[in-house]
Design an enzyme around this catalytic site. Structure first.
Site, PDB file in Angstrom:
ATOM      1  N   SER A   8       0.838  -1.200   0.000  1.00 58.18           N
ATOM      2  CA  SER A   8       0.000   0.000   0.000  1.00 58.18           C
ATOM      3  C   SER A   8       0.870   1.247   0.000  1.00 58.18           C
ATOM      4  O   SER A   8       1.999   1.237   0.513  1.00 58.18           O
ATOM      5  CB  SER A   8      -0.898   0.002   1.243  1.00 58.18           C
ATOM      6  OG  SER A   8      -1.516   1.254   1.430  1.00 58.18           O
ATOM      7  N   TYR A  21      -0.333   0.434  10.594  1.00 55.87           N
ATOM      8  CA  TYR A  21      -0.583  -0.061   9.244  1.00 55.87           C
ATOM      9  C   TYR A  21       0.532   0.360   8.293  1.00 55.87           C
ATOM     10  O   TYR A  21       1.063  -0.450   7.530  1.00 55.87           O
ATOM     11  CB  TYR A  21      -1.933   0.448   8.744  1.00 55.87           C
ATOM     12  CG  TYR A  21      -2.262  -0.027   7.343  1.00 55.87           C
ATOM     13  CD1 TYR A  21      -2.390  -1.376   7.063  1.00 55.87           C
ATOM     14  CD2 TYR A  21      -2.441   0.884   6.299  1.00 55.87           C
ATOM     15  CE1 TYR A  21      -2.685  -1.817   5.783  1.00 55.87           C
ATOM     16  CE2 TYR A  21      -2.744   0.456   5.019  1.00 55.87           C
ATOM     17  CZ  TYR A  21      -2.867  -0.901   4.762  1.00 55.87           C
ATOM     18  OH  TYR A  21      -3.155  -1.335   3.490  1.00 55.87           O
TER      19      TYR A  21
END
Length: 292
Positions: free
Chosen positions: A161, A187
């Protein structure tokens, strides 16, 4: 990475996985897709199966995996799509999956992941996002190394990501034991680990003919992309001749991404995710955690 030698392909952010795979013949090749019952996982597996690959969906929820497999078979005419249980937070589950694999493995797609979860930990005390997005997949890939090396041309695809841009690794507190838990930072750190893993795995495994690359699948809602479009870069890296031999690289929208420009839009790969010293350190830290 030289900006003048970035890999480009005929495909774009709007291309679908089926378009990327059009005309390719994967008969006789074996693929594993983790998180294969998720929307992007299904489309990744569907495109590979449609091209003739023998696909295994590695899933935590085997009933969801069964439904996904039936859908893929119905839409592709594939004779079989296999289902195997895999819980990336459970070392025994990962070890069992790797031990049960027989024969060569041509494509391993690290598609499963969790994002910006509330603070949760594995039984070992590992922060959940780091455990699932990096450690579980690290254990899986290293456990399957022999099967990957057997093919002489295997590909490992790590779905990451652009969130890695926000957070380098904090080696002093990977699991948020001393600093306040921040789901966004946790994250981002896990996704930085993805890029570092790909670079170090490629460095270690290139002589075995194994290529390892990372990608940003893109947001399917914010960017109005479908799961089939989000899966396009995954199957490109898993099987397309356009990226033959490429390794240790970061892709977005079916092309290799340049280095990120500070202050610019969330595009490209962060320098902290390309640091070879951090990559080597992460590899050793990961081994130490998994064997403790």
């Amino acid at each position: 990475m030289s900006e003048s030698t970035l890999i480009t392909t005929p495909f774009t952010a709007r291309s679908t996985a089926a378009e990327v795979m059009a005309g390719l013949d994967l008969l006789g090749r074996f693929a594993v897709v983790t998180g294969g019952a998720s929307p992007v996982g299904i489309e990744t597996a569907r495109a590979l199966a449609a091209a003739g690959a023998d696909v295994t969906l590695a899933v935590r929820d085997t009933e969801a995996g069964r439904r996904a497999a039936e859908d893929i078979i119905d839409t592709t005419g594939a004779r079989e799509v296999r289902i195997a249980p895999l819980d990336l937070t459970d070392r025994a589950s990962v070890a069992a999956f790797a031990a049960a694999w027989q024969g060569p493995l041509h494509m391993l797609v690290h598609n499963a992941g969790v994002r910006e979860t509330p603070e949760r930990r594995t039984p070992e005390g590992w922060e959940l996002q780091f455990a699932v997005n990096h450690l579980g997949h690290f254990a899986l890939a290293t456990g399957l190394h022999g099967a990957l090396a057997e093919t002489g041309g295997a590909r490992v695809v790590v779905v990451g990501s652009d969130a890695h841009l926000r957070a380098p690794l904090d080696f002093d507190d990977l699991h948020f034991r001393t600093r306040p838990y921040d789901p966004v930072a946790a994250y981002g750190q896990s996704r930085t680990a993805d890029v570092l893993f790909a670079g170090e795995a490629y460095r270690r495994w290139a002589d075995d003919g194994i290529t390892v690359n990372t990608l940003d699948a893109g947001a399917t809602e914010a960017e109005r992309r479908t799961p089939a479009q989000a899966a396009a870069t995954s199957v490109l890296l898993a099987a397309s001749p356009h990226v033959e031999g490429a390794g240790g690289r970061y892709f977005q929208d079916c092309a290799e991404a340049p280095r990120h420009l500070p202050g610019g839009p969330p595009r490209g790969v962060a320098p902290h995710a390309l640091d070879p010293e951090a990559a080597a350190r992460l590899w050793q830290v990961s081994l130490d955690l998994l064997t403790a």
